[in-house]
Design a protein around this motif. Structure first.
Motif, PDB file in Angstrom:
ATOM      1  N   VAL A   1      22.433  45.212  36.956  1.00 30.37           N
ATOM      2  CA  VAL A   1      23.211  44.026  36.596  1.00 30.37           C
ATOM      3  C   VAL A   1      22.940  42.916  37.596  1.00 30.37           C
ATOM      4  N   THR A   2      22.701  41.700  37.077  1.00 36.33           N
ATOM      5  CA  THR A   2      22.456  40.552  37.953  1.00 36.33           C
ATOM      6  C   THR A   2      23.708  39.728  38.190  1.00 36.33           C
TER       7      THR A   2
ATOM      8  N   GLU B   1      33.977  38.992  41.629  1.00 39.68           N
ATOM      9  CA  GLU B   1      32.757  38.836  40.843  1.00 39.68           C
ATOM     10  C   GLU B   1      31.553  39.099  41.747  1.00 39.68           C
ATOM     11  N   SER B   2      30.510  39.684  41.183  1.00 44.78           N
ATOM     12  CA  SER B   2      29.361  40.050  42.011  1.00 44.78           C
ATOM     13  C   SER B   2      28.119  40.115  41.152  1.00 44.78           C
ATOM     14  N   GLY B   3      27.057  40.598  41.729  1.00 44.89           N
ATOM     15  CA  GLY B   3      25.798  40.739  41.004  1.00 44.89           C
ATOM     16  C   GLY B   3      24.830  41.603  41.779  1.00 44.89           C
ATOM     17  N   ASP B   4      23.641  41.779  41.208  1.00 46.45           N
ATOM     18  CA  ASP B   4      22.573  42.561  41.833  1.00 46.45           C
ATOM     19  C   ASP B   4      23.063  43.945  42.266  1.00 46.45           C
ATOM     20  N   ARG B   5      23.482  44.715  41.286  1.00 47.03           N
ATOM     21  CA  ARG B   5      23.918  46.082  41.530  1.00 47.03           C
ATOM     22  C   ARG B   5      23.721  46.889  40.252  1.00 47.03           C
ATOM     23  N   TRP B   6      23.813  48.194  40.412  1.00 44.17           N
ATOM     24  CA  TRP B   6      23.748  49.069  39.250  1.00 44.17           C
ATOM     25  C   TRP B   6      25.164  49.410  38.815  1.00 44.17           C
TER      26      TRP B   6
ATOM     27  N   ARG C   1      32.354  40.077  31.886  1.00 49.65           N
ATOM     28  CA  ARG C   1      31.053  40.220  31.245  1.00 49.65           C
ATOM     29  C   ARG C   1      29.980  40.510  32.294  1.00 49.65           C
ATOM     30  N   PHE C   2      28.948  41.201  31.837  1.00 50.21           N
ATOM     31  CA  PHE C   2      27.846  41.642  32.695  1.00 50.21           C
ATOM     32  C   PHE C   2      26.541  41.082  32.149  1.00 50.21           C
ATOM     33  N   LEU C   3      25.701  40.569  33.020  1.00 49.70           N
ATOM     34  CA  LEU C   3      24.363  40.148  32.633  1.00 49.70           C
ATOM     35  C   LEU C   3      23.379  41.192  33.149  1.00 49.70           C
TER      36      LEU C   3
END
Length: 209
Positions: free
Chosen positions: A154-155, A143-148, A165-167
């Motif tokens: 996507v955060t 799981e990760s975040g802050d990427r395109w 799911r993507f925020l």
């Protein structure tokens, strides 16, 4: 000796009063300011409608304000040009510049009405979103975040039961929006979470405030 035709034409032109500066502006065609403003407003509104739940409310309102200013400037200028005898020739001569603003406005309204910005952006990003969703759902990617991912900033990317799911960043006003990929069954509803089915395994994820 009779006066020559060229000299007579010059005298007639010299006798015609010069139009006031404001009249010249009002009867002149849209140019380097108004048309770029219309294009800017259109791009802002199309970008806003391409995101789930819409983009930042402040930017959306800015786009509406620019569009409103363009309308209240274009309509009186067109009316002055149409009503004045010295303005109608300019309407015909520069018809393309006069038509550009309403054509752009109608095009943006049509694209938004048929949800083209959202559909097109998601279609161009679907393959990337699904690849990451599969990897996160199977545990081959953390799981990760802050990427395109595709065309979306996507955060957070989270694993959920049967999918992921993507925020998406900068969406909504108080609530936040993103996407959920759940190929076997609809995602399980949670507190302050709503899923709206799009197509196939895809859902719009709304994280309520």
């Amino acid at each position: 000796m009779p006066e020559s035709a060229p000299e007579s034409a010059l005298d007639d032109a010299a006798e015609q009063p010069r139009l006031p500066a404001l009249t010249r502006v009002l009867t002149g065609p849209p140019g380097r300011v108004l048309l770029p403003l219309v294009a800017l407003a259109g791009l802002i509104l199309l970008h806003d409608r391409s995101l789930p739940g819409g983009g930042p409310i402040a930017i959306f309102l800015l786009g509406l304000l620019i569009a409103f200013i363009a309308v209240i400037v274009w309509i009186p200028r067109f009316g002055v040009g149409l009503l004045r005898s010295d303005g109608r020739p300019g309407l015909l001569k520069h018809w393309a510049r006069w038509a550009a603003a309403p054509v752009m406005g109608l095009a943006v309204a049509g694209l938004v009405h048929f949800d083209v910005p959202f559909t097109a952006r998601f279609a161009l990003s679907e393959a990337s979103l699904e690849r990451v969703a599969r990897a996160v759902a199977t545990g081959t990617e953390p799981e990760s975040g802050d990427r395109w991912v595709g065309l979306y900033p996507v955060t957070s990317i989270e694993r959920i039961e049967g999918g992921a799911r993507f925020l998406v960043s900068d969406t909504g006003f108080l609530d936040q929006y993103g996407f959920a990929w759940s190929p076997k069954a609809p995602p399980t509803e949670e507190s302050r979470t709503v899923y709206t089915h799009m197509d196939g395994p895809w859902y719009v994820w709304e994280s309520r405030w």
